[in-house]
Enzyme design. Structure first.
Site, PDB file in Angstrom:
ATOM      1  N   GLU A  95       0.837  -1.213   0.000  1.00  0.00           N
ATOM      2  CA  GLU A  95       0.000   0.000   0.000  1.00  0.00           C
ATOM      3  C   GLU A  95       0.862   1.249   0.000  1.00  0.00           C
ATOM      4  OE1 GLU A  95      -0.140   2.061   2.854  1.00  0.00           O
ATOM      5  OE2 GLU A  95      -0.081   0.787   4.641  1.00  0.00           O
TER       6      GLU A  95
ATOM      7  N   CYS B  57       7.551  -1.509  -2.275  1.00  0.00           N
ATOM      8  CA  CYS B  57       8.628  -2.479  -2.494  1.00  0.00           C
ATOM      9  C   CYS B  57       9.832  -2.278  -1.591  1.00  0.00           C
ATOM     10  CB  CYS B  57       9.057  -2.475  -3.958  1.00  0.00           C
ATOM     11  SG  CYS B  57       9.925  -0.978  -4.507  1.00  0.00           S
TER      12      CYS B  57
ATOM     13  N   HIS C 179      12.458  -0.108  -8.538  1.00  0.00           N
ATOM     14  CA  HIS C 179      11.869  -1.258  -7.857  1.00  0.00           C
ATOM     15  C   HIS C 179      12.958  -2.105  -7.215  1.00  0.00           C
ATOM     16  CE1 HIS C 179       9.237  -4.499  -6.768  1.00  0.00           C
ATOM     17  NE2 HIS C 179       9.946  -5.361  -7.468  1.00  0.00           N
TER      18      HIS C 179
ATOM     19  N   ASP D  78      10.471 -11.829  -4.516  1.00  0.00           N
ATOM     20  CA  ASP D  78       9.922 -10.473  -4.505  1.00  0.00           C
ATOM     21  C   ASP D  78       8.594 -10.492  -3.754  1.00  0.00           C
ATOM     22  OD1 ASP D  78       9.060  -7.904  -4.987  1.00  0.00           O
ATOM     23  OD2 ASP D  78       9.422  -7.957  -7.148  1.00  0.00           O
TER      24      ASP D  78
END
Length: 388
Positions: free
Chosen positions: A159, A189, A229, A244
C-alpha cells in the site's frame, strides 16, 4: 603461527599495522585480525590497505584452499562465494569468528563494525514470524523460503497511503519494523523487500538486494523508466532464486529459478525469468500472452542505494504512486487489488470480480480485506478518491 597465502603475490605474508616501538607485548596480542575471502586481487589489495590503516591485521585469499591459519576474529566474504566455501570457512574459523558477506564497498565497514562488536540492524524474528503467521523452521532451505514468500504477501499489504498523504517513506530498519510489524501497516517495495531481506538474512540465507526498471503498463516503445523497484536474489546451493514480496498485485508468490527461461508455475499464474542484456526480464502470462513486469540489473545494491529511488517514488510528481491509491494482498486463494475506488478480486481458479467503492466502502475494505487499521486522518483522502 602460520599465515594464509597472499593471493596477490603468493607470499606467506599478511598486511599488518606498522609496529609501534613503544607498544608493550600485551598490546601486540590484542591486534584484531580479519580474513578477506573471494575478492579479486586488485580489490583485495585495496581493502587490505584500508583495514591496515584502521590498525587491523589482514589476511586475504581468493580461495580457502590457500587458507592455512584459521586464527582470525572476523572473515568477510564476497557475494557469490560458494556455499561449500562458506561451510568450509565456518568449519575452519570455529565459533569465535564472525563470517559475514559483504560487497567490496561494504567490506571494510562491516569488518570494522564486527571487530568493534557492533551488530547489524537486528530484526525481532519472533515478532516478524507472528506478523505473517509463520510457525515453521527457521533454516535456510527452499521449503522455508517458499513458505515465507507465500505467507508474507498474504499477511502484509502492499500500500502507498503514506505517499498519498505526503508523509514520506523512511527506510531505516527500525522505522520499517515499527510500521509493518508493530503498527500492522503495509508498504511498498522498498519497505517490504528490505524487511524480507533482513528476516531471511537472520535465518541464514544468502541474499542480494537488486534494483529493477518497471515495465508493467509502460506504453510500447516508450523511453526507459528510472530503476525504482527493489527485488531480491536468494542463493540456495549456489542457485540464484528471484524473490519479490513487494510488487503489488502481480508479484510472484514462490521463488523463481533465475538459471532457466522456462515458464515456472506459481499459485497465481505462470512466470518466466529471461536473460536480458547483462540482467534479466521478469514476465507473467496474462490474457494469453507474456507481459513484462520489470528488468533486473545484476549488481547487488547497498542499502543506501535505495534511498534515491525511494525518495523519487515517494515524492516526485511523475511518480504514479503520488496520484493513485494502490493496495494489494495475495493469499493462497486469491489476489485482492485496490486501484483508487475499484476493488478487483482474482481467484486462483481464474474467476474475477470488480466492485466500485464509496468512501465508506473504501474504509471498510481497507480494514476487513487488507487488514489495515484506518486512521482518522485517512478519511479526507478516501473521500477524494471516491469522488474522483
Amino acid at each position: 603461527m602460520s599465515q594464509p597465502i597472499d593471493s596477490i603475490d603468493g607470499n606467506r605474508s599478511h598486511h599488518a599495522p606498522a609496529p609501534n616501538p613503544h607498544a608493550n607485548p600485551s598490546e601486540a596480542n590484542t591486534t584484531k585480525r580479519a580474513l578477506l575471502l573471494g575478492y579479486a586481487p586488485q580489490t583485495l589489495e585495496a581493502l587490505r590497505d584500508e583495514l591496515t590503516e584502521l590498525g587491523v591485521a589482514t589476511g586475504g585469499t581468493a580461495s580457502l584452499v590457500h587458507l592455512e591459519s584459521p586464527e582470525f576474529d572476523v572473515a568477510i566474504h564476497a557475494p557469490g562465494t560458494s556455499s561449500a566455501e562458506r561451510r568450509q570457512a565456518r568449519e575452519l574459523l570455529g565459533s569465535h569468528a564472525s563470517l559475514i558477506e559483504a560487497p567490496a564497498a561494504l567490506a571494510v565497514s562491516r569488518a570494522a563494525s564486527a571487530l568493534e562488536g557492533e551488530a547489524p540492524p537486528a530484526i525481532d524474528l519472533d515478532a516478524y514470524c507472528a506478523r505473517i503467521g509463520y510457525r515453521g523452521p527457521r533454516e535456510a532451505t527452499f521449503h522455508t523460503l517458499a513458505t515465507l514468500q507465500e505467507q508474507h504477501p498474504a499477511a502484509i499489504a502492499f500500500e502507498n497511503l503514506d505517499v498519498l498523504m505526503d508523509k514520506g517513506i523512511d527506510l531505516a530498519p527500525e522505522r520499517i519494523d515499527a510500521k509493518l510489524i508493530d503498527a500492522r501497516r503495509g508498504g511498498y517495495c522498498f519497505e517490504h523487500n528490505a524487511l524480507f531481506k533482513r528476516a531471511l538474512t537472520a535465518m541464514g540465507f544468502q541474499v542480494d538486494g537488486l534494483i529493477a526498471r518497471v515495465l508493467w503498463q509502460a506504453p510500447a516503445g516508450s523511453a526507459p523508466n528510472l530503476p525504482t523497484h527493489m527485488a531480491l536474489r536468494v542463493w540456495l546451493d549456489d542457485t540464484p532464486w528471484l524473490v519479490d514480496v513487494g510488487f503489488g498485485g502481480n508479484m510472484p508468490t514462490t521463488p523463481l529459478d533465475m538459471t532457466t527461461s522456462a515458464p515456472q508455475p506459481t499459485p497465481h499464474g505462470l512466470y518466466r525469468v529471461l536473460p536480458f542484456g547483462d540482467g534479466w526480464r521478469l514476465q507473467v502470462w496474462i490474457e494469453d500472452r507474456w507481459r513484462s513486469l520489470y528488468e533486473l540489473a545484476p549488481t547487488p545494491q547497498l542499502d543506501i542505494d535505495y534511498e534515491l529511488p525511494n525518495w523519487y517514488t515517494a515524492t516526485h510528481p511523475d511518480s504514479h504512486f503520488r496520484h493513485r491509491l494502490t493496495v494489494a494482498l495475495s493469499t493462497p486463494e486469491a489476489r485482492y487489488s485496490l486501484a483508487d475506488q475499484r476493488l478487483t478480486v482474482r481467484t486462483t481458479d481464474g474467476q474475477q470480480t470488480r466492485t466500485l467503492l464509496d468512501a465508506d466502502g473504501l474504509e471498510r475494505t481497507l480494514h476487513e480485506t487488507f487488514g489495515l487499521d484506518v486512521g482518522p486522518d485517512w478519511r479526507p483522502l478516501l473521500e477524494r478518491i471516491a469522488e474522483s
